[in-house]
Design an enzyme around this catalytic site. Structure first.
Site, PDB file in Angstrom:
ATOM      1  N   CYS A  77      -4.236  -6.148  -1.319  1.00 41.81           N
ATOM      2  CA  CYS A  77      -4.112  -4.807  -0.739  1.00 41.81           C
ATOM      3  C   CYS A  77      -3.954  -3.685  -1.762  1.00 41.81           C
ATOM      4  O   CYS A  77      -4.762  -2.758  -1.824  1.00 41.81           O
ATOM      5  CB  CYS A  77      -2.924  -4.749   0.227  1.00 41.81           C
ATOM      6  SG  CYS A  77      -2.956  -5.982   1.537  1.00 41.81           S
ATOM      7  N   HIS A 140       0.743   1.996   0.152  1.00 42.76           N
ATOM      8  CA  HIS A 140       0.852   0.788  -0.678  1.00 42.76           C
ATOM      9  C   HIS A 140       0.521   1.001  -2.145  1.00 42.76           C
ATOM     10  O   HIS A 140       0.093   0.075  -2.836  1.00 42.76           O
ATOM     11  CB  HIS A 140      -0.017  -0.326  -0.103  1.00 42.76           C
ATOM     12  CG  HIS A 140       0.644  -1.677  -0.222  1.00 42.76           C
ATOM     13  ND1 HIS A 140      -0.024  -2.866  -0.020  1.00 42.76           N
ATOM     14  CD2 HIS A 140       1.917  -2.022  -0.517  1.00 42.76           C
ATOM     15  CE1 HIS A 140       0.802  -3.881  -0.191  1.00 42.76           C
ATOM     16  NE2 HIS A 140       1.995  -3.401  -0.495  1.00 42.76           N
ATOM     17  N   ASN A 288      -9.527  -6.085   1.790  1.00 42.78           N
ATOM     18  CA  ASN A 288      -9.817  -7.409   1.215  1.00 42.78           C
ATOM     19  C   ASN A 288     -10.152  -8.358   2.352  1.00 42.78           C
ATOM     20  O   ASN A 288     -10.100  -7.980   3.530  1.00 42.78           O
ATOM     21  CB  ASN A 288      -8.636  -7.942   0.394  1.00 42.78           C
ATOM     22  CG  ASN A 288      -7.300  -7.825   1.087  1.00 42.78           C
ATOM     23  OD1 ASN A 288      -6.430  -7.044   0.666  1.00 42.78           O
ATOM     24  ND2 ASN A 288      -7.093  -8.568   2.163  1.00 42.78           N
TER      25      ASN A 288
END
Length: 522
Positions: A77, A140, A288
């Protein structure tokens, strides 16, 4: 083939000028990037999933362009998101670690780092032409205040800085804060509840509402906008609202996919009702591949080998759809090799903004592909990285693995084999403790599942090796790695609670007797 790959950037620069002239007789288009979380290539009906539960995404593909060879920059991620927003490989932008060879790293579980201040993110670049930018959903790229979206070019933010925060296991509730700009509103499971047993949550609907409100507001203001819509419902903990729970043939994961598909349909319909669809470029993809460790609660990587965290096709080839009515020809299927980093260069081209000239960009401008113009992108390479190691490279139809790995039998028994139940040809001699100049090579055109490596004795293997070796040699000779941002593990200054969390008094503290370890096994 190798010569074309090595001179690709020069050709692309020439093409870019003509494309920009074609595009900017009028106002620059709005830009929407929809980034899903752990959604596999095979999760969409248009990519062959037999459940056929993504009618809006299938329609989006029918109205636009399906890219069948679209890749992420890393099978995890955080680094893949950093690559998208900088246009640079994680090993260049610093979103990697040197704590362990070829070790994936991400924020904020075991480190206190984040996106480097030396990097220029896409929303900051788009400001140069008056764009207003908003991120909705998962960030993130660092959880401390200096790393958050508003400090990195975004004007607005509604969402979470991470997947989960602090120690996470079956006995501890994950701490996932929700922010509205710089103010923390609450967290998952509390102010934004997720029913652990049923998976019921309205978060996707909230993210949808935030995105739609932003689109309407910027349209009314007649100001170009960039919406980075990044929901996380298909990343554990899986969730969906009551209207979608139990509706899928695929369980809770399928319920989440159905709701995301519905949300995409709502966003596209809103653009059409506002009359701005011909002036809005929309791109859908995933960060992903599907997480195979989720087993029965994960997505599908279609015909490809392995999944998230691996550099086999299942970990890095992603679903991708480009939509721009009146500009992208309907029903187009492109076999062009493309990468999530290309979105950076492509969006700048669409916005009429020159790319920064003080750094190497790994992304290329895809506008000639999208607009069906002549180009010289056919032979561009795709690099597959884990951490600081180039694991594989694809040139044309050939993919060469320089590093692969298998988990030990002991790890398999513990349930951490990412490719459990799948045969991985030839990897017993290509693992994380051995490097070889004689890579395993697959022809992905006839063997997309990476099942039948070419024999090293054949002319085809030797020809492929020559082409790939030239690309690898040039790449490694010219690569200047960035300073690793994810090696930072100063336990003395570790702050487990993001800014604003103290208002609620509900955040997890670092364990006093057993500080959180900095090195995870994967």
């Amino acid at each position: 083939m190798a010569v074309a790959a090595l001179t690709l950037i020069l050709f692309s620069a020439l093409i870019c000028c003509s494309v920009t002239e074609k595009l900017h007789n009028g106002s620059p288009p709005n830009i929407i990037i929809m980034l899903m979380d752990d959604m596999g290539w095979g999760d969409l009906g248009v990519f062959g999933h037999p459940a056929k539960e993504t009618p809006n995404l299938d329609a989006m593909a029918a109205q636009g362009m399906l890219l069948t060879n679209f890749y992420t920059a890393n099978p995890l991620c955080s680094p893949s998101r950093a690559a998208l927003l900088t246009g640079r490989l994680p090993v260049r932008n610093g979103f990697y670690t040197t704590n362990g060879h070829a070790r994936n790293a991400y924020t904020p579980q075991e480190i206190v780092g984040g996106i480097s201040k030396d990097e220029i993110l896409l929303p900051a670049m788009l400001k140069k032409n008056g764009y207003v930018s908003k991120i909705v959903g998962k960030w993130h790229l660092g959880h401390r205040p200096a790393y958050l979206p508003l400090e990195n070019g975004f004007d607005e933010w509604f969402g979470a800085p991470n997947c989960h925060f602090g120690p996470y296991n079956s006995s501890i509730t994950p701490n996932i804060p929700v922010y509205n700009n710089s103010e923390m509103l609450g967290r998952y499971y509390e102010e934004f509840p997720i029913n652990v047993k049923t998976g019921e949550s309205n978060l996707t609907q909230i993210f949808l509402k935030e995105g739609l409100e932003f689109i309407h507001r910027q349209t009314k203001a007649q100001q170009p906008f960039f919406l980075y819509w990044a929901p996380d419902a298909t990343h554990t903990p899986l969730y969906a609202s009551r209207s979608f729970l139990g509706k899928s043939q695929r369980g809770r994961y399928g319920d989440a996919v159905m709701e995301l598909d519905y949300s995409v349909g709502q966003i596209l319909s809103s653009l059409q009702s506002l009359g701005i669809e011909k002036n809005t470029f929309v791109f859908f993809t995933s960060d992903n591949g599907a997480a195979l460790t989720s087993r029965t609660n994960g997505g599908s990587n279609g015909p490809f080998l392995c999944g998230k965290e691996t550099t086999f096709e299942g970990g890095m080839r992603e679903p991708a759809i480009a939509w721009w009515p009146g500009n992208i020809k309907e029903g187009t299927v492109s076999q062009q090799l493309a990468n999530v980093m290309d979105l950076f260069s492509t969006c700048l081209s669409l916005a009429g903004i020159s790319a920064p000239d003080d750094r190497v960009l790994d992304g290329l401008d895809l506008t000639p592909v999208l607009l069906n113009l002549s180009h010289s992108l056919e032979n561009r390479p795709i690099f597959y990285y884990r951490g600081n190691e180039m694991m594989a490279v694809r040139v044309g139809q050939f993919k060469a693995h320089y590093w692969t790995w298998t988990n030990s039998m002991e790890e398999f028994k513990q349930g951490v084999n990412f490719c459990a139940g799948q045969d991985v040809p030839g990897v017993t001699t290509h693992n994380q403790t051995e490097y070889t100049l004689q890579p395993i090579i697959f022809h992905l055109g006839r063997d997309p599942g990476e099942k039948f490596p070419l024999s090293v004795l054949t002319k085809e293997y030797l020809d492929a090796l020559r082409s790939v070796s030239a690309v690898v040699e040039y790449h490694e000779k010219t690569l200047v790695p960035g300073v690793p941002q994810l090696n930072m593990c100063d336990q003395a200054v570790m702050n487990w609670a993001p800014a604003g969390c103290e208002k609620l008094g509900k955040c997890l503290d670092a364990p006093k007797s057993k500080p959180w370890k900095c090195s995870w096994p994967h």
